[in-house]
Design a protein around this motif. Sequence first.
Motif, PDB file in Angstrom:
ATOM      1  N   SER A   1       0.815  -1.208   0.000  1.00 61.21           N
ATOM      2  CA  SER A   1       0.000   0.000   0.000  1.00 61.21           C
ATOM      3  C   SER A   1       0.853   1.264   0.000  1.00 61.21           C
ATOM      4  O   SER A   1       1.980   1.270   0.514  1.00 61.21           O
ATOM      5  CB  SER A   1      -0.899   0.015   1.247  1.00 61.21           C
ATOM      6  N   ASN A   2       0.280   2.313  -0.600  1.00 70.75           N
ATOM      7  CA  ASN A   2       0.917   3.630  -0.575  1.00 70.75           C
ATOM      8  C   ASN A   2       2.415   3.497  -0.874  1.00 70.75           C
ATOM      9  O   ASN A   2       3.269   3.874  -0.071  1.00 70.75           O
ATOM     10  CB  ASN A   2       0.702   4.293   0.782  1.00 70.75           C
ATOM     11  N   MET A   3       2.698   2.971  -2.031  1.00 72.17           N
ATOM     12  CA  MET A   3       4.069   2.584  -2.369  1.00 72.17           C
ATOM     13  C   MET A   3       5.018   3.762  -2.502  1.00 72.17           C
ATOM     14  O   MET A   3       4.636   4.857  -2.948  1.00 72.17           O
ATOM     15  CB  MET A   3       4.064   1.770  -3.651  1.00 72.17           C
ATOM     16  N   SER A   4       6.251   3.507  -2.135  1.00 71.39           N
ATOM     17  CA  SER A   4       7.343   4.450  -2.337  1.00 71.39           C
ATOM     18  C   SER A   4       8.479   3.691  -3.029  1.00 71.39           C
ATOM     19  O   SER A   4       8.459   2.454  -3.085  1.00 71.39           O
ATOM     20  CB  SER A   4       7.841   5.001  -0.994  1.00 71.39           C
ATOM     21  N   PRO A   5       9.467   4.387  -3.565  1.00 70.99           N
ATOM     22  CA  PRO A   5      10.571   3.693  -4.239  1.00 70.99           C
ATOM     23  C   PRO A   5      11.257   2.656  -3.356  1.00 70.99           C
ATOM     24  O   PRO A   5      11.795   1.668  -3.872  1.00 70.99           O
ATOM     25  CB  PRO A   5      11.520   4.839  -4.612  1.00 70.99           C
ATOM     26  N   GLU A   6      11.232   2.848  -2.038  1.00 72.80           N
ATOM     27  CA  GLU A   6      11.850   1.883  -1.123  1.00 72.80           C
ATOM     28  C   GLU A   6      11.144   0.530  -1.133  1.00 72.80           C
ATOM     29  O   GLU A   6      11.679  -0.460  -0.635  1.00 72.80           O
ATOM     30  CB  GLU A   6      11.868   2.430   0.307  1.00 72.80           C
ATOM     31  N   ASP A   7       9.939   0.483  -1.663  1.00 68.33           N
ATOM     32  CA  ASP A   7       9.198  -0.781  -1.764  1.00 68.33           C
ATOM     33  C   ASP A   7       9.594  -1.593  -2.991  1.00 68.33           C
ATOM     34  O   ASP A   7       9.096  -2.711  -3.189  1.00 68.33           O
ATOM     35  CB  ASP A   7       7.695  -0.506  -1.789  1.00 68.33           C
TER      36      ASP A   7
END
Lengths: 112, 113
Positions: free
Chosen positions: A81-87
Motif C-alpha cells: 500500500s501507498n508505495m514508495s521507491p523503497e518498496d
Amino acid sequence: SAVISQKPSRDICQRGTSLTIQCQVDSQVTMMFWYRQQPGQSLTLIATANQGSEATYESGFVIDKFPISRPNLTFSTLTVSNMSPEDSSIYLCSVYREGIQYFGAGTRLSVL
Amino acid sequence: AQSVTQLGSHVSVSEGALVLLRCNYSSSVPPYLFWYVQYPNQGLQLLLKYTSAATLVKGINGFEAEFKKSETSFHLTKPSAHMSDAAEYFCAVSSGGYQKVTFGTGTKLQVIP
C-alpha cells in the motif's frame, strides 16, 4: 512438492499507489508465507498467513502497509500500500509442505 | 534465535573446477538446514536439506553438503562446475516444522568458461 503461481510476475507502479499480488497453490496448505527480497539482499519474512485468521507480521512490517488476505487453503493475496521507491523489491509467496518451504517465482516490483 | 552467515557474496570458479560455497549457522536448538538456488528472474528452488539424519546430504544437480556440528557449518560443494550452475545460492536454517526459516545473504556463483 508444491506448485505455486504468483501474479503479476512484474509491475512498474507509481508512488502512492497500491498493488495486490496473488498467490495460488496447487493443493491445500495450512500456512502461507510472504517474503520480500530487496535488491542485492536476502529474503526477509513479511508475514505468515493462516486461513480464517489474521496474518502474523514480523517485526518492522505492519498490516496497514502490507494487508494480507487468506480466503481459503489454496490462495492468498499481499497488498503493498501507498508505495514508495523503497518498496521496490521482489515479493515471494511460500508454502510449507512435508518439511520443505516451496517458493513461487516472485513478483518483481519497481516503484517510480 | 537462529542465524546464517554465508562467507563470500560472490564466488567465481572455472568450468570443471570444484564449487565450494560456505555457510555457518547459529541455532539454539538442533537445526534444520537448507540450500536453495535462485536462477535469474526465477523463484527459489530447493537444492538439498538436512533434518538430523545423515550428515552428508546429496541434492539435485550434483550438489552435496555436509553438516558439521562441531564447526556449525553446512558448506555446499560440487566436484565439477557447469556453466548452468551460475546462479545465486542461499543457505537457510529453521527449527523444523512450521517454524520461521532464516536465510543467509546469498552467494552469487559465476562460472568462467
